[in-house]
Design a protein around this motif. Structure first.
Motif, PDB file in Angstrom:
ATOM      1  N   LYS A  56      26.019  36.718  45.167  1.00  0.00           N
ATOM      2  CA  LYS A  56      24.723  35.915  45.212  1.00  0.00           C
ATOM      3  C   LYS A  56      24.002  36.095  44.195  1.00  0.00           C
ATOM      4  O   LYS A  56      23.577  35.121  43.631  1.00  0.00           O
ATOM      5  CB  LYS A  56      23.941  36.500  46.642  1.00  0.00           C
ATOM      6  CG  LYS A  56      22.902  35.906  46.685  1.00  0.00           C
ATOM      7  CD  LYS A  56      21.990  36.340  47.954  1.00  0.00           C
ATOM      8  CE  LYS A  56      20.750  35.506  48.250  1.00  0.00           C
ATOM      9  NZ  LYS A  56      20.207  36.009  49.418  1.00  0.00           N
ATOM     10  N   THR A  57      23.828  37.215  43.315  1.00  0.00           N
ATOM     11  CA  THR A  57      22.983  37.476  42.198  1.00  0.00           C
ATOM     12  C   THR A  57      23.498  37.020  40.753  1.00  0.00           C
ATOM     13  O   THR A  57      22.723  36.352  40.174  1.00  0.00           O
ATOM     14  CB  THR A  57      22.585  38.880  42.041  1.00  0.00           C
ATOM     15  OG1 THR A  57      21.976  39.285  43.344  1.00  0.00           O
ATOM     16  CG2 THR A  57      21.640  39.119  41.109  1.00  0.00           C
ATOM     17  N   PRO A  94      25.571  32.051  40.578  1.00  0.00           N
ATOM     18  CA  PRO A  94      24.832  31.276  39.483  1.00  0.00           C
ATOM     19  C   PRO A  94      25.727  30.895  38.248  1.00  0.00           C
ATOM     20  O   PRO A  94      25.308  29.624  37.652  1.00  0.00           O
ATOM     21  CB  PRO A  94      23.638  32.138  39.334  1.00  0.00           C
ATOM     22  CG  PRO A  94      23.407  32.907  40.349  1.00  0.00           C
ATOM     23  CD  PRO A  94      24.727  33.092  40.584  1.00  0.00           C
ATOM     24  N   CYS A  95      26.575  31.586  37.899  1.00  0.00           N
ATOM     25  CA  CYS A  95      27.493  31.222  36.624  1.00  0.00           C
ATOM     26  C   CYS A  95      28.636  30.420  37.145  1.00  0.00           C
ATOM     27  O   CYS A  95      29.048  29.364  36.497  1.00  0.00           O
ATOM     28  CB  CYS A  95      27.933  32.640  36.126  1.00  0.00           C
ATOM     29  SG  CYS A  95      28.845  32.228  34.598  1.00  0.00           S
ATOM     30  N   PHE A  96      29.288  30.557  38.295  1.00  0.00           N
ATOM     31  CA  PHE A  96      30.748  30.054  38.754  1.00  0.00           C
ATOM     32  C   PHE A  96      30.543  29.127  39.827  1.00  0.00           C
ATOM     33  O   PHE A  96      31.512  28.534  40.241  1.00  0.00           O
ATOM     34  CB  PHE A  96      31.621  31.051  38.930  1.00  0.00           C
ATOM     35  CG  PHE A  96      31.973  31.921  37.399  1.00  0.00           C
ATOM     36  CD1 PHE A  96      32.761  31.321  36.323  1.00  0.00           C
ATOM     37  CD2 PHE A  96      31.709  33.300  37.587  1.00  0.00           C
ATOM     38  CE1 PHE A  96      32.703  32.110  35.294  1.00  0.00           C
ATOM     39  CE2 PHE A  96      31.946  34.021  36.528  1.00  0.00           C
ATOM     40  CZ  PHE A  96      32.411  33.520  35.321  1.00  0.00           C
ATOM     41  N   GLY A  97      29.426  29.020  40.351  1.00  0.00           N
ATOM     42  CA  GLY A  97      29.333  28.317  41.614  1.00  0.00           C
ATOM     43  C   GLY A  97      29.797  27.097  41.667  1.00  0.00           C
ATOM     44  O   GLY A  97      30.244  26.508  42.580  1.00  0.00           O
ATOM     45  N   ALA A  98      29.409  26.131  40.783  1.00  0.00           N
ATOM     46  CA  ALA A  98      29.767  24.640  40.829  1.00  0.00           C
ATOM     47  C   ALA A  98      31.111  24.628  40.396  1.00  0.00           C
ATOM     48  O   ALA A  98      31.731  23.558  40.325  1.00  0.00           O
ATOM     49  CB  ALA A  98      28.875  23.958  39.569  1.00  0.00           C
ATOM     50  N   LYS A  99      31.846  25.636  39.846  1.00  0.00           N
ATOM     51  CA  LYS A  99      33.337  25.293  39.532  1.00  0.00           C
ATOM     52  C   LYS A  99      34.328  25.605  40.539  1.00  0.00           C
ATOM     53  O   LYS A  99      34.280  26.379  41.394  1.00  0.00           O
ATOM     54  CB  LYS A  99      33.809  26.524  38.219  1.00  0.00           C
ATOM     55  CG  LYS A  99      32.877  26.088  37.106  1.00  0.00           C
ATOM     56  CD  LYS A  99      33.062  27.077  36.030  1.00  0.00           C
ATOM     57  CE  LYS A  99      32.619  26.707  34.501  1.00  0.00           C
ATOM     58  NZ  LYS A  99      31.407  27.098  34.332  1.00  0.00           N
ATOM     59  N   ALA A 100      35.207  24.838  40.511  1.00  0.00           N
ATOM     60  CA  ALA A 100      36.456  25.471  41.534  1.00  0.00           C
ATOM     61  C   ALA A 100      37.256  26.663  41.030  1.00  0.00           C
ATOM     62  O   ALA A 100      37.228  26.718  39.725  1.00  0.00           O
ATOM     63  CB  ALA A 100      37.488  24.342  41.654  1.00  0.00           C
ATOM     64  N   LEU A 101      37.765  27.454  41.833  1.00  0.00           N
ATOM     65  CA  LEU A 101      38.492  28.560  41.542  1.00  0.00           C
ATOM     66  C   LEU A 101      39.327  28.455  40.438  1.00  0.00           C
ATOM     67  O   LEU A 101      39.534  29.195  39.677  1.00  0.00           O
ATOM     68  CB  LEU A 101      38.888  29.356  42.678  1.00  0.00           C
ATOM     69  CG  LEU A 101      38.108  30.074  43.716  1.00  0.00           C
ATOM     70  CD1 LEU A 101      38.726  30.563  44.961  1.00  0.00           C
ATOM     71  CD2 LEU A 101      36.945  31.118  42.672  1.00  0.00           C
ATOM     72  N   SER A 102      40.101  27.319  40.648  1.00  0.00           N
ATOM     73  CA  SER A 102      41.472  26.955  39.599  1.00  0.00           C
ATOM     74  C   SER A 102      40.880  26.724  38.288  1.00  0.00           C
ATOM     75  O   SER A 102      41.880  26.543  37.326  1.00  0.00           O
ATOM     76  CB  SER A 102      42.236  26.153  40.262  1.00  0.00           C
ATOM     77  OG  SER A 102      41.406  24.810  40.416  1.00  0.00           O
ATOM     78  N   LEU A 134      35.523  33.785  32.036  1.00  0.00           N
ATOM     79  CA  LEU A 134      35.186  35.145  32.395  1.00  0.00           C
ATOM     80  C   LEU A 134      34.526  35.967  31.026  1.00  0.00           C
ATOM     81  O   LEU A 134      33.317  36.723  31.170  1.00  0.00           O
ATOM     82  CB  LEU A 134      36.227  35.724  32.850  1.00  0.00           C
ATOM     83  CG  LEU A 134      35.892  37.342  33.368  1.00  0.00           C
ATOM     84  CD1 LEU A 134      34.966  37.133  34.413  1.00  0.00           C
ATOM     85  CD2 LEU A 134      37.293  37.893  33.750  1.00  0.00           C
ATOM     86  N   GLN A 135      35.163  35.745  29.859  1.00  0.00           N
ATOM     87  CA  GLN A 135      34.719  36.452  28.492  1.00  0.00           C
ATOM     88  C   GLN A 135      33.182  35.891  28.272  1.00  0.00           C
ATOM     89  O   GLN A 135      32.458  36.706  28.010  1.00  0.00           O
ATOM     90  CB  GLN A 135      35.353  36.369  27.219  1.00  0.00           C
ATOM     91  CG  GLN A 135      35.120  37.048  26.177  1.00  0.00           C
ATOM     92  CD  GLN A 135      35.292  38.332  26.357  1.00  0.00           C
ATOM     93  OE1 GLN A 135      35.953  39.072  27.161  1.00  0.00           O
ATOM     94  NE2 GLN A 135      34.557  39.137  25.526  1.00  0.00           N
ATOM     95  N   GLU A 136      33.056  34.575  28.289  1.00  0.00           N
ATOM     96  CA  GLU A 136      31.675  34.183  27.980  1.00  0.00           C
ATOM     97  C   GLU A 136      30.575  34.684  28.916  1.00  0.00           C
ATOM     98  O   GLU A 136      29.493  34.892  28.574  1.00  0.00           O
ATOM     99  CB  GLU A 136      31.668  32.650  28.350  1.00  0.00           C
ATOM    100  CG  GLU A 136      32.473  32.023  27.085  1.00  0.00           C
ATOM    101  CD  GLU A 136      32.499  30.382  27.185  1.00  0.00           C
ATOM    102  OE1 GLU A 136      31.729  29.758  28.311  1.00  0.00           O
ATOM    103  OE2 GLU A 136      33.285  29.750  26.597  1.00  0.00           O
ATOM    104  N   TYR A 137      31.106  34.604  30.529  1.00  0.00           N
ATOM    105  CA  TYR A 137      30.189  35.478  31.475  1.00  0.00           C
ATOM    106  C   TYR A 137      29.927  36.624  30.871  1.00  0.00           C
ATOM    107  O   TYR A 137      28.798  37.328  31.061  1.00  0.00           O
ATOM    108  CB  TYR A 137      30.824  35.360  32.589  1.00  0.00           C
ATOM    109  CG  TYR A 137      30.186  36.326  33.651  1.00  0.00           C
ATOM    110  CD1 TYR A 137      28.955  35.810  34.453  1.00  0.00           C
ATOM    111  CD2 TYR A 137      30.710  37.528  34.113  1.00  0.00           C
ATOM    112  CE1 TYR A 137      28.585  36.707  35.273  1.00  0.00           C
ATOM    113  CE2 TYR A 137      29.967  38.220  35.285  1.00  0.00           C
ATOM    114  CZ  TYR A 137      28.694  37.737  35.706  1.00  0.00           C
ATOM    115  OH  TYR A 137      28.182  38.469  36.506  1.00  0.00           O
ATOM    116  N   ARG A 138      30.803  37.629  30.751  1.00  0.00           N
ATOM    117  CA  ARG A 138      30.592  39.010  30.028  1.00  0.00           C
ATOM    118  C   ARG A 138      29.601  39.032  28.850  1.00  0.00           C
ATOM    119  O   ARG A 138      28.738  39.890  28.826  1.00  0.00           O
ATOM    120  CB  ARG A 138      31.968  39.705  29.669  1.00  0.00           C
ATOM    121  CG  ARG A 138      32.846  40.271  30.637  1.00  0.00           C
ATOM    122  CD  ARG A 138      34.020  40.820  30.260  1.00  0.00           C
ATOM    123  NE  ARG A 138      33.759  41.942  29.542  1.00  0.00           N
ATOM    124  CZ  ARG A 138      33.940  43.382  30.022  1.00  0.00           C
ATOM    125  NH1 ARG A 138      34.401  43.204  31.405  1.00  0.00           N
ATOM    126  NH2 ARG A 138      33.172  44.145  29.699  1.00  0.00           N
TER     127      ARG A 138
END
Length: 73
Positions: free
Chosen positions: A17-18, A22-30, A37-41
């Motif tokens: 939720k936190t 907010p970062c990956f919610g709009a994307k499909a898992l695939s 993931l590196q950009e998220y980090r």
């Protein structure tokens, strides 16, 4: 039996939720790549609003949560 400790599950829900939605919610898992993931980090490591960056173990826990979501999907 596929059941986790109640605190473990609550912690995963909070991470999703936190931080993850907010970062990956709009994307499909695939569509989520290792590069994203590196950009998220990198984004999470930046100091914001006077808060210190998360610890290495916190980032690892967030990755584990995302990995478990992807694995179960």
């Amino acid at each position: 039996e596929g059941e986790g400790h109640i605190r473990y599950v609550k912690d995963h829900k909070a991470r999703v939720k936190t931080h993850l939605l907010p970062c990956f919610g709009a994307k499909a898992l695939s569509d989520i790549t290792a590069g994203q993931l590196q950009e998220y980090r990198i984004k999470r490591m930046k100091v914001t609003k006077g808060k210190k960056p998360p610890s290495r173990s916190t980032l690892h826990q967030e990755e584990v949560t995302l990995r478990q979501i992807m694995k179960s999907a």
